[in-house]
Motif scaffolding. Sequence first.
Motif, mmCIF file in Angstrom:
data_model
loop_
_atom_site.group_PDB
_atom_site.id
_atom_site.type_symbol
_atom_site.label_atom_id
_atom_site.label_comp_id
_atom_site.label_asym_id
_atom_site.label_seq_id
_atom_site.Cartn_x
_atom_site.Cartn_y
_atom_site.Cartn_z
ATOM 1 N N PRO A 241 6.469 32.706 32.069
ATOM 2 C CA PRO A 241 6.098 31.293 32.012
ATOM 3 C C PRO A 241 4.685 31.021 32.498
ATOM 4 C CG PRO A 241 7.740 31.688 33.722
ATOM 5 C CD PRO A 241 7.641 32.943 32.931
ATOM 6 N N SER A 242 4.030 32.020 33.089
ATOM 7 C CA SER A 242 2.644 31.881 33.547
ATOM 8 C C SER A 242 1.628 32.285 32.484
ATOM 9 C CB SER A 242 2.431 32.744 34.797
ATOM 10 O OG SER A 242 2.792 34.098 34.548
ATOM 11 N N VAL A 247 1.837 28.179 29.088
ATOM 12 C CA VAL A 247 1.019 27.246 29.869
ATOM 13 C C VAL A 247 0.030 26.486 28.988
ATOM 14 C CG1 VAL A 247 -0.677 27.035 31.725
ATOM 15 C CG2 VAL A 247 1.254 28.610 31.975
ATOM 16 N N LYS A 253 4.184 22.812 32.579
ATOM 17 C CA LYS A 253 3.740 22.472 33.931
ATOM 18 C C LYS A 253 4.773 22.951 34.954
ATOM 19 C CE LYS A 253 0.244 20.148 32.233
ATOM 20 N NZ LYS A 253 -1.144 20.666 32.322
ATOM 21 N N GLU A 254 4.264 23.495 36.050
ATOM 22 C CA GLU A 254 5.162 24.004 37.088
ATOM 23 C C GLU A 254 5.812 22.884 37.876
ATOM 24 O OE1 GLU A 254 5.027 26.780 41.139
ATOM 25 O OE2 GLU A 254 3.227 26.561 39.892
ATOM 26 N N ARG A 255 5.073 21.822 38.146
ATOM 27 C CA ARG A 255 5.567 20.732 38.986
ATOM 28 C C ARG A 255 5.863 19.490 38.152
ATOM 29 N NH1 ARG A 255 1.748 23.412 42.012
ATOM 30 N NH2 ARG A 255 0.067 22.255 41.006
ATOM 31 N N SER A 266 8.220 23.334 33.082
ATOM 32 C CA SER A 266 8.560 24.753 32.989
ATOM 33 C C SER A 266 9.244 25.206 34.276
ATOM 34 C CB SER A 266 7.275 25.561 32.740
ATOM 35 O OG SER A 266 7.550 26.921 32.539
ATOM 36 N N LEU A 269 8.733 28.780 36.015
ATOM 37 C CA LEU A 269 7.433 29.211 36.518
ATOM 38 C C LEU A 269 7.452 29.338 38.033
ATOM 39 C CD1 LEU A 269 4.499 29.932 36.188
ATOM 40 C CD2 LEU A 269 3.957 27.519 35.811
ATOM 41 N N SER A 270 8.018 28.367 38.728
ATOM 42 C CA SER A 270 8.113 28.469 40.187
ATOM 43 C C SER A 270 9.076 29.577 40.593
ATOM 44 C CB SER A 270 8.558 27.135 40.788
ATOM 45 O OG SER A 270 9.815 26.736 40.275
ATOM 46 N N LYS A 273 7.224 32.899 40.495
ATOM 47 C CA LYS A 273 6.363 33.045 41.673
ATOM 48 C C LYS A 273 7.162 33.350 42.930
ATOM 49 C CE LYS A 273 2.642 30.068 39.947
ATOM 50 N NZ LYS A 273 1.847 28.825 40.171
ATOM 51 N N VAL A 292 12.062 25.405 28.647
ATOM 52 C CA VAL A 292 11.178 24.308 29.037
ATOM 53 C C VAL A 292 11.718 23.018 28.431
ATOM 54 C CG1 VAL A 292 9.147 25.791 29.270
ATOM 55 C CG2 VAL A 292 9.591 24.642 27.088
#
Length: 366
Positions: A241-242, A247, A253-255, A266, A269-270, A273, A292
């Motif tokens: 997802p990165s 992206v 978007k992560e947030r 998305s 993505l977090s 990480k 997503v």
Amino acid sequence: MRKTVLYGLLTAVVLWAALAAPAQAQRGGRNYVVGFYNLENLFDTYHDEGKNDYEYLPDGANQWTEVKYAKKLHNMASVIRAMKEDNKVWHAVLGVSEIENRHVLEDLVIQPEIAEADFQIVHFDGPDRRGVDVALLYRPSVFKVLESRSIPFTFAGSDITFDMTPEEQADFRTRDILMVRGLLGGEMFAFFVAHLPSRIGGKGGDLRSRGGEIMYRESMALMEQYPEIKIVAMGDMNDNPSDDSMVKYMHGKERIGDVRGEDFFSPFLSMLKAGYGSLAYQGEWNIYDIIVVNSNLVRPRKGTLGIIPIVKDRFYGRIFHKPFMTQQEGQYKGTPFRTSSGGAFINGYSDHYPTYIVVSTKPAKK
């Protein structure tokens, strides 16, 4: 930062244990599980004309017999059943990839472990040279199909500069992208299911970006036609997802706070990480099994369906795994327990863990 398989396995014991029964978390609302699962080479034992399925024939390289095929069907159904047991509800919608044809899905949905779910099938034969397609399983009691299309992977109109020559582009064949539009709980939804081009040889980043570009443009066209439509894009993206495909080209978007009207949220993505993974490759965990959602699912109107956190207020997605789905010994201990290893059938499940989200009419406070 991605974790090594060993370190990821140790941290996963704590992290994944907290992910039980998300569909029950928001009592009093309507809750639906929406997920994706790469079924890893779900082939029958017969040759399909025009498909390169020879290794999955009884006299092929994998010596793919009816006994092995029956075990594979049972194993796939067992995972889907296990997700139901955790969630106390069947998936409303389950996207799948690496399936040979409609026939294998017809055999899958009548397996004793999942027959009661009454899954129906949306599938189109695609042009992939290996002969694998994507499809959507859905429960007609909660999702009514209004439209379905198989979107070809083309190069026309792209903003991307490709490594392939025009001649190579004309000869390129990969999986189509499936779009299914319908009513989930009475609300307009569209589901995209993709299996983007392979990473074999360390190439194809531009092709996967093109896949993201196609899905995004199709999504924007749907949002223009149906402004309140809720869109879920899922699949084996062969990217994390990165990566750019998700992206830059899917506008992931992560947030949640960063999601604007034409963006996608998305949730994995977090999780990437944080060290989660849906598959392991060369000692590292990756999340290629991505889901997503568009902005209408992030900020739903009151009383309508929206994505909800699955673990307290931290993660909005789940990577589902159980000990029986995980290799318990040997070189690949701690990674997904796959169907075959070194060409030998080992009665495993898939080299990917399934992923899912939950949408509810009672989203938690953000």
